[in-house]
Design a protein around this motif. Sequence first.
Motif, PDB file in Angstrom:
ATOM      1  N   ALA A 185       0.875  -1.174   0.000  1.00  0.00           N
ATOM      2  CA  ALA A 185       0.000   0.000   0.000  1.00  0.00           C
ATOM      3  C   ALA A 185       0.909   1.220   0.000  1.00  0.00           C
ATOM      4  CB  ALA A 185      -0.902   0.009   1.222  1.00  0.00           C
ATOM      5  N   GLU A 186       0.565   2.202  -0.834  1.00  0.00           N
ATOM      6  CA  GLU A 186       1.379   3.413  -0.950  1.00  0.00           C
ATOM      7  C   GLU A 186       0.530   4.637  -0.640  1.00  0.00           C
ATOM      8  OE1 GLU A 186       4.546   4.242  -4.107  1.00  0.00           O
ATOM      9  OE2 GLU A 186       2.853   5.397  -4.880  1.00  0.00           O
ATOM     10  N   ILE A 187       1.057   5.493   0.214  1.00  0.00           N
ATOM     11  CA  ILE A 187       0.463   6.797   0.512  1.00  0.00           C
ATOM     12  C   ILE A 187       1.457   7.842   0.047  1.00  0.00           C
ATOM     13  CG2 ILE A 187      -0.297   8.361   2.349  1.00  0.00           C
ATOM     14  CD1 ILE A 187      -0.978   5.759   3.969  1.00  0.00           C
ATOM     15  N   GLN A 188       1.030   8.760  -0.792  1.00  0.00           N
ATOM     16  CA  GLN A 188       1.957   9.719  -1.378  1.00  0.00           C
ATOM     17  C   GLN A 188       1.285  11.058  -1.617  1.00  0.00           C
ATOM     18  OE1 GLN A 188       2.178   7.875  -5.703  1.00  0.00           O
ATOM     19  NE2 GLN A 188       1.928  10.082  -5.813  1.00  0.00           N
ATOM     20  N   GLN A 189       2.122  12.073  -1.811  1.00  0.00           N
ATOM     21  CA  GLN A 189       1.594  13.347  -2.287  1.00  0.00           C
ATOM     22  C   GLN A 189       0.947  13.152  -3.648  1.00  0.00           C
ATOM     23  OE1 GLN A 189       5.584  15.504  -1.507  1.00  0.00           O
ATOM     24  NE2 GLN A 189       4.067  17.150  -1.609  1.00  0.00           N
ATOM     25  N   THR A 190      -0.011  14.004  -3.971  1.00  0.00           N
ATOM     26  CA  THR A 190      -0.643  13.938  -5.286  1.00  0.00           C
ATOM     27  C   THR A 190       0.332  14.442  -6.344  1.00  0.00           C
ATOM     28  OG1 THR A 190      -2.894  14.172  -4.460  1.00  0.00           O
ATOM     29  CG2 THR A 190      -2.513  14.839  -6.725  1.00  0.00           C
ATOM     30  N   SER A 191       0.993  13.507  -6.980  1.00  0.00           N
ATOM     31  CA  SER A 191       1.975  13.813  -8.014  1.00  0.00           C
ATOM     32  C   SER A 191       2.200  12.562  -8.838  1.00  0.00           C
ATOM     33  CB  SER A 191       3.309  14.257  -7.386  1.00  0.00           C
ATOM     34  OG  SER A 191       4.321  14.359  -8.369  1.00  0.00           O
ATOM     35  N   ASP A 192       2.397  12.726 -10.117  1.00  0.00           N
ATOM     36  CA  ASP A 192       2.729  11.598 -10.983  1.00  0.00           C
ATOM     37  C   ASP A 192       4.077  11.845 -11.657  1.00  0.00           C
ATOM     38  OD1 ASP A 192       1.954   9.041 -11.728  1.00  0.00           O
ATOM     39  OD2 ASP A 192       1.036   9.692 -13.600  1.00  0.00           O
ATOM     40  N   ILE A 193       4.949  12.618 -10.967  1.00  0.00           N
ATOM     41  CA  ILE A 193       6.258  12.968 -11.509  1.00  0.00           C
ATOM     42  C   ILE A 193       7.303  11.982 -11.017  1.00  0.00           C
ATOM     43  CG2 ILE A 193       7.993  14.773 -11.755  1.00  0.00           C
ATOM     44  CD1 ILE A 193       5.267  15.486 -12.932  1.00  0.00           C
ATOM     45  N   THR A 194       7.871  11.225 -11.936  1.00  0.00           N
ATOM     46  CA  THR A 194       8.890  10.237 -11.610  1.00  0.00           C
ATOM     47  C   THR A 194      10.067  10.401 -12.562  1.00  0.00           C
ATOM     48  OG1 THR A 194       7.327   8.605 -10.743  1.00  0.00           O
ATOM     49  CG2 THR A 194       9.434   7.766 -11.552  1.00  0.00           C
ATOM     50  N   TYR A 195      11.279  10.421 -12.003  1.00  0.00           N
ATOM     51  CA  TYR A 195      12.498  10.420 -12.820  1.00  0.00           C
ATOM     52  C   TYR A 195      13.083   9.010 -12.785  1.00  0.00           C
ATOM     53  CZ  TYR A 195      12.261  15.539 -12.330  1.00  0.00           C
ATOM     54  OH  TYR A 195      11.867  16.854 -12.350  1.00  0.00           O
ATOM     55  N   ARG A 196      13.116   8.375 -13.949  1.00  0.00           N
ATOM     56  CA  ARG A 196      13.645   7.014 -14.057  1.00  0.00           C
ATOM     57  C   ARG A 196      15.163   7.072 -14.216  1.00  0.00           C
ATOM     58  NH1 ARG A 196      11.078   5.682 -18.326  1.00  0.00           N
ATOM     59  NH2 ARG A 196       9.161   5.150 -17.240  1.00  0.00           N
ATOM     60  N   ILE A 197      15.847   6.348 -13.339  1.00  0.00           N
ATOM     61  CA  ILE A 197      17.309   6.399 -13.295  1.00  0.00           C
ATOM     62  C   ILE A 197      17.943   5.194 -13.976  1.00  0.00           C
ATOM     63  CG2 ILE A 197      19.280   6.280 -11.690  1.00  0.00           C
ATOM     64  CD1 ILE A 197      17.509   7.925  -9.734  1.00  0.00           C
ATOM     65  N   TYR A 198      17.365   4.020 -13.738  1.00  0.00           N
ATOM     66  CA  TYR A 198      17.957   2.785 -14.268  1.00  0.00           C
ATOM     67  C   TYR A 198      16.851   1.755 -14.441  1.00  0.00           C
ATOM     68  CZ  TYR A 198      21.137  -1.237 -14.636  1.00  0.00           C
ATOM     69  OH  TYR A 198      21.820  -2.343 -15.068  1.00  0.00           O
ATOM     70  N   ASP A 199      16.884   1.007 -15.552  1.00  0.00           N
ATOM     71  CA  ASP A 199      15.822   0.044 -15.833  1.00  0.00           C
ATOM     72  C   ASP A 199      16.393  -1.323 -16.221  1.00  0.00           C
ATOM     73  OD1 ASP A 199      13.031  -0.519 -15.929  1.00  0.00           O
ATOM     74  OD2 ASP A 199      13.106  -0.427 -18.114  1.00  0.00           O
ATOM     75  N   TYR A 200      17.539  -1.663 -15.651  1.00  0.00           N
ATOM     76  CA  TYR A 200      18.130  -2.998 -15.812  1.00  0.00           C
ATOM     77  C   TYR A 200      18.426  -3.335 -17.278  1.00  0.00           C
ATOM     78  CZ  TYR A 200      15.965  -3.183 -11.200  1.00  0.00           C
ATOM     79  OH  TYR A 200      15.571  -2.881  -9.926  1.00  0.00           O
ATOM     80  N   ASN A 201      18.572  -2.298 -18.096  1.00  0.00           N
ATOM     81  CA  ASN A 201      18.863  -2.487 -19.531  1.00  0.00           C
ATOM     82  C   ASN A 201      17.785  -3.308 -20.245  1.00  0.00           C
ATOM     83  OD1 ASN A 201      21.351  -1.036 -19.547  1.00  0.00           O
ATOM     84  ND2 ASN A 201      22.337  -2.791 -18.584  1.00  0.00           N
ATOM     85  N   ARG A 202      16.573  -3.246 -19.745  1.00  0.00           N
ATOM     86  CA  ARG A 202      15.484  -4.007 -20.383  1.00  0.00           C
ATOM     87  C   ARG A 202      15.090  -3.380 -21.713  1.00  0.00           C
ATOM     88  NH1 ARG A 202      12.089  -4.932 -14.817  1.00  0.00           N
ATOM     89  NH2 ARG A 202      12.238  -2.661 -14.799  1.00  0.00           N
ATOM     90  N   LYS A 203      14.690  -4.225 -22.663  1.00  0.00           N
ATOM     91  CA  LYS A 203      14.285  -3.768 -23.990  1.00  0.00           C
ATOM     92  C   LYS A 203      12.852  -4.203 -24.266  1.00  0.00           C
ATOM     93  CE  LYS A 203      18.618  -2.588 -24.710  1.00  0.00           C
ATOM     94  NZ  LYS A 203      19.058  -1.167 -24.717  1.00  0.00           N
ATOM     95  N   ASP A 204      12.144  -3.410 -25.066  1.00  0.00           N
ATOM     96  CA  ASP A 204      10.801  -3.801 -25.469  1.00  0.00           C
ATOM     97  C   ASP A 204      10.868  -4.706 -26.704  1.00  0.00           C
ATOM     98  OD1 ASP A 204      11.224  -2.172 -27.687  1.00  0.00           O
ATOM     99  OD2 ASP A 204       9.953  -0.538 -26.947  1.00  0.00           O
ATOM    100  N   ALA A 205       9.701  -5.023 -27.270  1.00  0.00           N
ATOM    101  CA  ALA A 205       9.649  -5.940 -28.413  1.00  0.00           C
ATOM    102  C   ALA A 205      10.392  -5.397 -29.624  1.00  0.00           C
ATOM    103  CB  ALA A 205       8.200  -6.228 -28.781  1.00  0.00           C
ATOM    104  N   ASN A 206      10.582  -4.066 -29.651  1.00  0.00           N
ATOM    105  CA  ASN A 206      11.288  -3.439 -30.763  1.00  0.00           C
ATOM    106  C   ASN A 206      12.760  -3.190 -30.450  1.00  0.00           C
ATOM    107  OD1 ASN A 206       8.898  -3.211 -32.379  1.00  0.00           O
ATOM    108  ND2 ASN A 206       8.262  -1.478 -31.105  1.00  0.00           N
ATOM    109  N   GLY A 207      13.199  -3.719 -29.321  1.00  0.00           N
ATOM    110  CA  GLY A 207      14.595  -3.569 -28.960  1.00  0.00           C
ATOM    111  C   GLY A 207      14.952  -2.231 -28.355  1.00  0.00           C
TER     112      GLY A 207
END
Length: 326
Positions: A185-207
């Motif tokens: 469960a997450e309680i947070q300020q009303t904000s949808d602002i996220t800075y993505r730093i690292y994503d494990y070098n994952r790729k989508d279907a298009n690489g």
Amino acid sequence: MYPLKFEVILKSILWGGSEICKFKNLSTKLNGIGESWEISQVKDNVSVIANGEYKGKNLTELIQEKGAELLGQHVLDRFGDKFPLLIKFIDARDNLSIQVHPNDKLAKERHNSFGKTEMWYVISAQEGAGLYSGFSKQITPDEYVERVENNTIMDVLQFHPVKSGDVFFLPAGRIHAIGKGIFIAEIQQTSDITYRIYDYNRKDANGKGRELHTALAKDAIDYKMYSDLKTEYTHQENEPVLLANCPYFTTNLLEINSEKTVKREIADKDSFVIYICMEGEAVMVDNNGCKTELHRGETVLVPASTSFIDLSTTQSVKLLECYIPR
């Protein structure tokens, strides 16, 4: 006014699992439900009331109509017609990206938005599951950029094994990520602002990899190293136990047994109060005699104009109680 329930907003996400619908006893044709937004005034995701006289109205409309009666005068004075909290359940079937959120000042300058301070309550976790919060060693902003570029940022993050009932407070600026196999469960300020730093070098279907926000995050991160980042607390039946207290929210844990009715004062807070049911079920009766049932996975907003509520149960129940402090 009376305690309000809301239509759930389900989010089908690539990393989503199957726990949310089971927990909330919902049926849906959507797959991979990663998030359930319980109370929200985020743009294009405004919660709609599901019960009583105001059923069908959305949260924005009710704030405009009821103002301080719903929010509390000090909340209205501080936030105007903006509901200050976003309440979620999150089910991570896979590791979420390493990320950070800006504080109020930076978010206002860049996005005309609130910042994002948040807290997590772990509902369940698979064996060996854990999350990241904070740095394991002191680094500089330039070293951060270098480590993102050479894929070594994970080497300087604190990993925390977790279990049911664990609590983490995450002020804006703290680097973090939820690991796979965790339901929170997450309680947070009303904000949808996220800075993505690292994503494990994952790729989508298009690489293609997902966009990273290395430069934006550089100025948002708190680079200090902290110890004891998990919140420690002592369980106590029929009494509120403080889990988090900051300018944006106060959160208590209420564990009630079947032998006692617990009275909670609302009027003295001059704020709405949110109850999120983690386990069991309870009956809520307000000062007007309005009776509201609260089942596992449900969230209820009690208006600030309420004097008090009585909470009782025929079994044990576990609730999170959240409001805006003066």
